[in-house]
Scaffold this active site. Structure first.
Site, PDB file in Angstrom:
ATOM      1  N   GLU A 138      71.695  41.443  19.761  1.00  0.00           N
ATOM      2  CA  GLU A 138      71.717  40.195  20.509  1.00  0.00           C
ATOM      3  C   GLU A 138      70.621  39.224  20.088  1.00  0.00           C
ATOM      4  O   GLU A 138      69.531  39.628  19.683  1.00  0.00           O
ATOM      5  CB  GLU A 138      71.544  40.488  22.012  1.00  0.00           C
ATOM      6  CG  GLU A 138      72.668  41.298  22.610  1.00  0.00           C
ATOM      7  CD  GLU A 138      72.478  41.567  24.093  1.00  0.00           C
ATOM      8  OE1 GLU A 138      73.410  42.139  24.706  1.00  0.00           O
ATOM      9  OE2 GLU A 138      71.413  41.206  24.647  1.00  0.00           O
ATOM     10  N   HIS A 193      61.759  52.977  20.507  1.00  0.00           N
ATOM     11  CA  HIS A 193      61.976  51.784  21.325  1.00  0.00           C
ATOM     12  C   HIS A 193      60.720  51.323  22.063  1.00  0.00           C
ATOM     13  O   HIS A 193      60.747  51.035  23.254  1.00  0.00           O
ATOM     14  CB  HIS A 193      63.114  52.019  22.328  1.00  0.00           C
ATOM     15  CG  HIS A 193      64.460  52.152  21.689  1.00  0.00           C
ATOM     16  ND1 HIS A 193      65.627  52.023  22.411  1.00  0.00           N
ATOM     17  CD2 HIS A 193      64.834  52.395  20.410  1.00  0.00           C
ATOM     18  CE1 HIS A 193      66.669  52.188  21.595  1.00  0.00           C
ATOM     19  NE2 HIS A 193      66.200  52.414  20.370  1.00  0.00           N
TER      20      HIS A 193
END
Length: 424
Positions: free
Chosen positions: A297, A204
C-alpha cells in the site's frame, strides 16, 4: 549493470512482479512469529535480509515493445554490506549510510561529482554507536535522519533494535555528530522512544523516521511485529505510526492523547509493516507499507484514522486464507494505491527537486521483492500514473540529493550505491 527498460506499472505489475511469500506460519489471528539470524533463516519474507528474489523462478517478463528506455543515467558510487538508510546532511556535501549490521558511515563527497570522481569519496566509520544493537532477522541498525536544526545542533536521530527480558523491539535515539575531518563520532547518545510492547521474533519492526516540515514533530513507524491483532488495539504500540516531540514525548493534540500511556503517542493505526514515510510539498504525510501476499500500500495519513490491518487488505494471508478487501464504507481508510502481486516497498521518498522536472511531487519507492524503482504521480490526495523500472536488484532506500539527483541503494551484502540523473 544489466538495468532493464521502464515499463508502465499497469502492464508490469501483472507480468514482472511475483508475490514474495512470508513464512507460512503467519496466519490471520495466530500471532505466529518468525525471523532468525540471516545465517540460519529459511524465511522468504520480502523484507528478510536473506530472502531470495521471487523472480528467480518466474518466467521472463515480456515487456511492451512500446516501452521507453529508462529516462535516467546510472552512476555507481560505491558498495556497502547490508545498507538500510541514506541521509544527506543539510548544509554539507556529506551523507550518512547505515548498515543493518550495526555500522554507520559518513560519506564525504560532492553529490554532483562525476562518476570518475566518485572514487574520491571518503567513507569514515562513525564511532559511538549504541552498544545494544541486536542484529537478527530483520533487526539491526535502521534509519537515520538529521535534526531540523542540524546546521546548529549537529544532531542526528537513529533507530535500532535492542532486547530485554520481554523480547526485542525498536528504539529511537539522538546524538551529536562530531566530525573532525579524519574521524567522526556520536556523542551524548540518548534513547528517546521505545517500541511498546517488546515481543518475541525478529520481524516487522518498521522503525522509519521523518520530521514534519516545521520541525515540531517526529514521526516513527511501528510495525505489527507479525502479531497482526495488536495493530487494531489502541493500548498497543504495534502496527501504528507515532507522532512525538523531538525529545520523544507524545505530541500535544495527538488524536488519543487523553487515553494516556502508549496510546497518546498514536497518530494512525491498523498498519502492518510501514517501511517508508515522507512529507509532500503541501505538508501531507504519506507512508508505504508491505501487505501480506499482495496488498502492498501507499497511504495518505490522516490523524486518528484506522488503515485496516489485519481486518482489511487487498492481499491474502500466506497459506491462502482470505482477508476482506478494502471497500467503501467499511470503516477503514483505503490506500491511495496498492499492488497485487507484491512489490515489497522498503522505502519512500517524495521528490521535490528540479533536476527531474516532470517528476516533482511524485512518490518514489524502492521495491525489494520487485527489484525495482517505482514512481507514483501524486495529485493532492490522489495517486495517479505509475511507472516501474526494473533495477535487477532489491532496492532498500531512495533519497533526493541537494542537487536534485536521486540516489538509491541496493539491499544485501555488496549492495551498490547509485546516483540517477536525467538520461542524455
Amino acid at each position: 549493470m544489466g538495468r532493464l527498460p521502464a515499463i508502465s506499472a499497469g502492464i508490469l505489475t501483472s507480468l514482472l512482479l511475483v508475490s514474495c511469500a512470508e513464512p507460512s506460519t503467519e496466519q490471520a489471528g495466530d500471532g505466529a512469529e518468525t525471523g532468525t539470524d540471516a545465517a540460519d533463516s529459511q524465511s522468504t519474507d520480502p523484507e528478510s535480509p536473506d530472502a531470495e528474489s521471487p523472480n528467480s523462478e518466474a518466467p521472463d517478463a515480456d515487456p511492451s515493445p512500446d516501452s521507453d528506455a529508462a529516462p535516467f543515467s546510472i552512476e555507481e558510487q560505491g558498495s556497502y554490506d547490508a545498507p538500510w538508510a541514506l541521509e544527506f546532511l543539510p548544509g554539507t556535501e556529506q551523507m550518512l549510510i547505515t548498515s543493518r549490521y550495526g555500522e554507520l558511515f559518513l560519506r564525504s563527497a560532492d553529490g554532483s561529482a562525476a562518476p570518475e570522481d566518485s572514487a574520491d569519496a571518503d567513507d569514515i566509520s562513525v564511532s559511538g554507536l549504541p552498544e545494544d544493537i541486536v542484529v537478527e532477522g530483520q533487526g539491526g541498525l535502521g534509519d537515520v535522519v538529521a535534526a531540523p536544526d542540524f546546521d546548529d545542533s549537529q544532531r542526528v536521530y537513529l533507530s535500532w533494535i535492542n532486547a530485554s527480558e520481554a523480547g526485542t523491539g525498536a528504539v529511537v535515539g539522538h546524538a551529536q555528530l562530531v566530525d573532525s575531518g579524519d574521524t567522526a563520532t556520536l556523542e551524548d547518545l540518548t534513547v528517546i522512544w521505545e517500541q511498546d510492547p517488546k515481543t518475541s521474533g525478529a520481524g516487522h519492526f518498521s522503525h522509519r523516521l521523518a520530521f514534519s516540515p516545521d520541525g515540531e514533530h517526529l514521526f516513527v513507524t511501528s510495525g505489527d511485529r507479525q502479531q497482526l491483532d495488536p495493530a487494531q488495539d489502541l493500548s498497543s504500540g504495534l502496527g501504528k505510526v507515532m507522532r512525538l516531540t523531538p525529545e520523544g514525548e507524545p505530541a500535544p493534540e495527538n488524536p488519543f492523547t487523553e487515553d494516556g500511556d502508549v496510546t497518546e503517542e498514536i497518530w494512525t493505526y491498523g498498519h502492518r509493516n510501514p517501511l517508508g514515510i515522507d512529507f509532500d510539498a503541501d505538508g501531507e504525510l504519506w507512508i508505504s507499507e508491505m501487505g501480506p501476499e499482495g496488498g502492498d500500500e501507499l497511504n495518505l495519513l490522516e490523524a486518528g484514522e484506522n488503515y485496516g490491518w489485519p481486518e482489511a487488505s487487498n492481499g491474502s494471508q500466506y497459506g491462502g486464507a482470505e482477508i476482506p478487501d478494502h471497500t467503501e464504507g467499511d470503516g477503514f481508510a483505503a490506500p491511495a494505491a496498492w499492488w497485487t502481486p507484491s512489490i515489497s516497498p522498503g522505502s519512500l521518498m517524495i521528490y521535490q527537486g528540479e533536476m527531474f522536472q516532470d517528476w516533482t511531487g511524485s512518490a518514489f519507492m524502492g521495491a525489494l521483492s520487485g527489484e525495482a524503482l517505482v514512481r507514483v504521480e501524486l495529485d493532492g490526495d490522489q495517486a495517479g500514473e505509475e511507472e516501474i523500472w526494473d533495477m535487477g536488484a532489491r532496492i532498500r532506500d531512495v533519497e533526493q540529493a541537494p542537487d536534485g539527483s536521486i540516489w538509491i541503494i541496493e539491499d544485501g551484502d555488496g549492495a551498490e550505491l547509485l546516483r540517477l540523473t536525467p538520461a542524455e
